[in-house]
Scaffold this motif. Structure first.
Motif, PDB file in Angstrom:
ATOM      1  N   PHE A 165      47.841  43.010  37.964  1.00  0.00           N
ATOM      2  CA  PHE A 165      47.107  43.335  39.185  1.00  0.00           C
ATOM      3  C   PHE A 165      47.459  44.730  39.685  1.00  0.00           C
ATOM      4  CE2 PHE A 165      46.995  43.333  43.874  1.00  0.00           C
ATOM      5  CZ  PHE A 165      45.624  43.162  44.061  1.00  0.00           C
ATOM      6  N   ASN A 166      48.732  45.110  39.602  1.00  0.00           N
ATOM      7  CA  ASN A 166      49.139  46.448  40.056  1.00  0.00           C
ATOM      8  C   ASN A 166      48.506  47.545  39.208  1.00  0.00           C
ATOM      9  OD1 ASN A 166      50.753  45.481  42.129  1.00  0.00           O
ATOM     10  ND2 ASN A 166      52.575  45.331  40.835  1.00  0.00           N
ATOM     11  N   ALA A 167      48.389  47.298  37.895  1.00  0.00           N
ATOM     12  CA  ALA A 167      47.747  48.295  37.033  1.00  0.00           C
ATOM     13  C   ALA A 167      46.288  48.483  37.422  1.00  0.00           C
ATOM     14  CB  ALA A 167      47.863  47.864  35.571  1.00  0.00           C
ATOM     15  N   PHE A 168      45.585  47.367  37.627  1.00  0.00           N
ATOM     16  CA  PHE A 168      44.184  47.480  38.043  1.00  0.00           C
ATOM     17  C   PHE A 168      44.065  48.045  39.461  1.00  0.00           C
ATOM     18  CE2 PHE A 168      43.462  44.436  34.570  1.00  0.00           C
ATOM     19  CZ  PHE A 168      42.346  45.011  33.989  1.00  0.00           C
ATOM     20  N   LYS A 169      45.080  47.785  40.288  1.00  0.00           N
ATOM     21  CA  LYS A 169      45.031  48.301  41.657  1.00  0.00           C
ATOM     22  C   LYS A 169      45.100  49.823  41.675  1.00  0.00           C
ATOM     23  CE  LYS A 169      48.471  47.261  44.333  1.00  0.00           C
ATOM     24  NZ  LYS A 169      49.373  46.444  45.190  1.00  0.00           N
ATOM     25  N   VAL A 170      45.913  50.413  40.810  1.00  0.00           N
ATOM     26  CA  VAL A 170      46.000  51.878  40.740  1.00  0.00           C
ATOM     27  C   VAL A 170      44.648  52.469  40.344  1.00  0.00           C
ATOM     28  CG1 VAL A 170      47.053  53.796  39.491  1.00  0.00           C
ATOM     29  CG2 VAL A 170      48.466  51.885  40.256  1.00  0.00           C
ATOM     30  N   VAL A 171      44.015  51.866  39.328  1.00  0.00           N
ATOM     31  CA  VAL A 171      42.697  52.343  38.911  1.00  0.00           C
ATOM     32  C   VAL A 171      41.688  52.169  40.036  1.00  0.00           C
ATOM     33  CG1 VAL A 171      40.839  52.023  37.233  1.00  0.00           C
ATOM     34  CG2 VAL A 171      43.222  51.837  36.498  1.00  0.00           C
TER      35      VAL A 171
END
Length: 423
Positions: free
Chosen positions: A16-22
């Motif tokens: 989720f954090n990876a997608f949140k950065v994007v």
């Protein structure tokens, strides 16, 4: 169940954090585009197209970066995978040692550890714990669940797994490997960087020889300019390259395959000994054999039994054959030290040392020390090999690039001189 839920939530949070950065970057881009439209509503079509193109470039760029990362840094991915595999084994050994020393049920500790692991490895750990719950000893559980440990550790556990002294010796081996891990890491990084650089350089040279060099020669023929000798050498090499391109096209995959094989064997992820790699890993193979032999002799296991266990746990047919030859020589009446020396796992001074230790009843200790010295010798040999290969080839690559640049630049100076005189 609680630990498993915690591990699952942690992995979900990371994704989720990876997608949140994007998402944050795309949201900021959208807000910027909306502000630009409000400020200049008459240019709404141009603004929408510009920011849409920027969002598309960002998304495609991320995918392209991921693909290039895998293609360029795959040697380091192999290293990280092998490191994770090593850490798993060390953790499992620590659990076994803690359970034996504290009197804690080992299956419960293994299940607690498995709760935080990925599904495939968790299944293997739970099967290992179920085998222990079924009444099997540690040696029997290790034999029935192969692959959880490196083959030398598996052999030591099978010959004396319930002995705390054996577990402490395995812990000392792991500590020794941790101490020398930076040297091993530097060696692997040098080789991985070198072969990755070589693969890209060969691809660039292939493009230069196939497309640029022939066009370069054609341009200067149109101006009737005689090329320098260095440039003529490049042109002759380009002609041979174009003529025999199929030989060169096999060189790049062969270099890549050699690198993959070397890294996998170096990290002990797969134990295979093709003819070209046998001498490279002789010291580490001898160290593992002597370490298993030492544990067997500590527990008064007959030498044929030790060799049987070794042949069962080692996954290399070549190493199994060496153990079979030792066993055959012992059955013919030869001393086991002479049989091991004949297979080049120990040299003459080490054989003399073992004979002295055999007379004093100190053979297991000497075997452990020899295994340790051979492990260190292997690390030093790998480090020296990586340096001797890395430094000269880097200078060679620089010389090749410099020669090519100078050879292609000299005609340009001559062309500028001719054109200036004509003007």
């Amino acid at each position: 169940m609680i630990l498993r839920e915690v591990g699952l939530r942690r992995r979900r949070e990371n994704i989720f954090n990876a997608f949140k950065v994007v998402g944050i970057f795309l949201f900021a881009l959208a807000v910027t585009g909306a502000v630009a439209i409000v400020v200049a509503p008459e240019k709404i079509e141009e603004t929408t197209a510009l920011f849409g193109f920027a969002a598309m470039c960002f998304t495609v760029g991320l995918i392209d970066m991921a693909i290039k990362f895998v293609l360029v840094f795959w040697p380091f991915l192999i290293y990280f995978w092998a490191t994770a595999w090593t850490v798993r084994q060390r953790t499992l050994l620590s659990l076994i040692q803690t359970a034996l020393e504290a009197g804690t049920p080992l299956p419960d500790m293994i299940r607690a550890y498995a709760a935080g692991c990925f599904r495939g490895y968790r299944f293997r750990l739970e099967r290992f714990a179920a085998t222990l719950d079924g009444g099997c000893s540690l040696e029997e559980a290790v034999r029935e669940n192969s692959g959880l440990f490196r083959y030398d550790i598996a052999g030591m556990l099978r010959l004396g797994g319930n002995d705390s002294e054996t577990l402490r010796s395995m812990e000392s081996v792991a500590q020794e490997e941790r101490d020398f891990a930076p040297i091993q890491t530097n060696s692997i990084v040098r080789i991985a960087y070198l072969f990755t650089l070589a693969s890209f350089m060969m691809s660039i040279v292939a493009m230069m020889m196939t497309f640029i060099a022939p066009q370069f020669e054609k341009i200067f023929k149109d101006f009737y300019i005689e090329l320098p000798q260095m440039t003529l050498g490049i042109m002759i090499a380009a002609k041979y390259f174009v003529k025999y391109w199929y030989f060169y096209s096999l060189l790049i995959p062969l270099v890549g395959l050699f690198l993959i094989a070397y890294l996998i064997l170096q990290m002990n992820v797969v134990v295979a000994r093709p003819p070209l790699f046998r001498k490279m890993f002789r010291s580490t193979d001898a160290a593992k054999f002597l370490r298993i032999f030492a544990v067997g002799m500590k527990h008064h296991v007959p030498i044929p039994g030790i060799l049987t266990v070794y042949r069962f746990v080692v996954p290399s047919g070549y190493l199994q054959g060496k153990a079979a030859k030792i066993n055959l020589e012992i059955e013919r009446g030869k001393n086991w030290i002479d049989a091991v020396q004949q297979e080049r796992w120990i040299n003459a001074p080490e054989a003399s040392l073992l004979r002295s230790a055999e007379r004093t009843g100190n053979t297991p200790v000497v075997l452990d020390q020899l295994a340790l010295s051979k492990t260190r010798a292997q690390i030093r040999e790998d480090d020296l090999f990586s340096k001797l290969v890395f430094i000269p080839l880097i200078f060679l690559f620089g010389a090749v690039v410099g020669y090519y640049v100078i050879a292609m630049f000299l005609p340009l100076l001559k062309l500028v001189t001719v054109l200036s005189s004509n003007i």
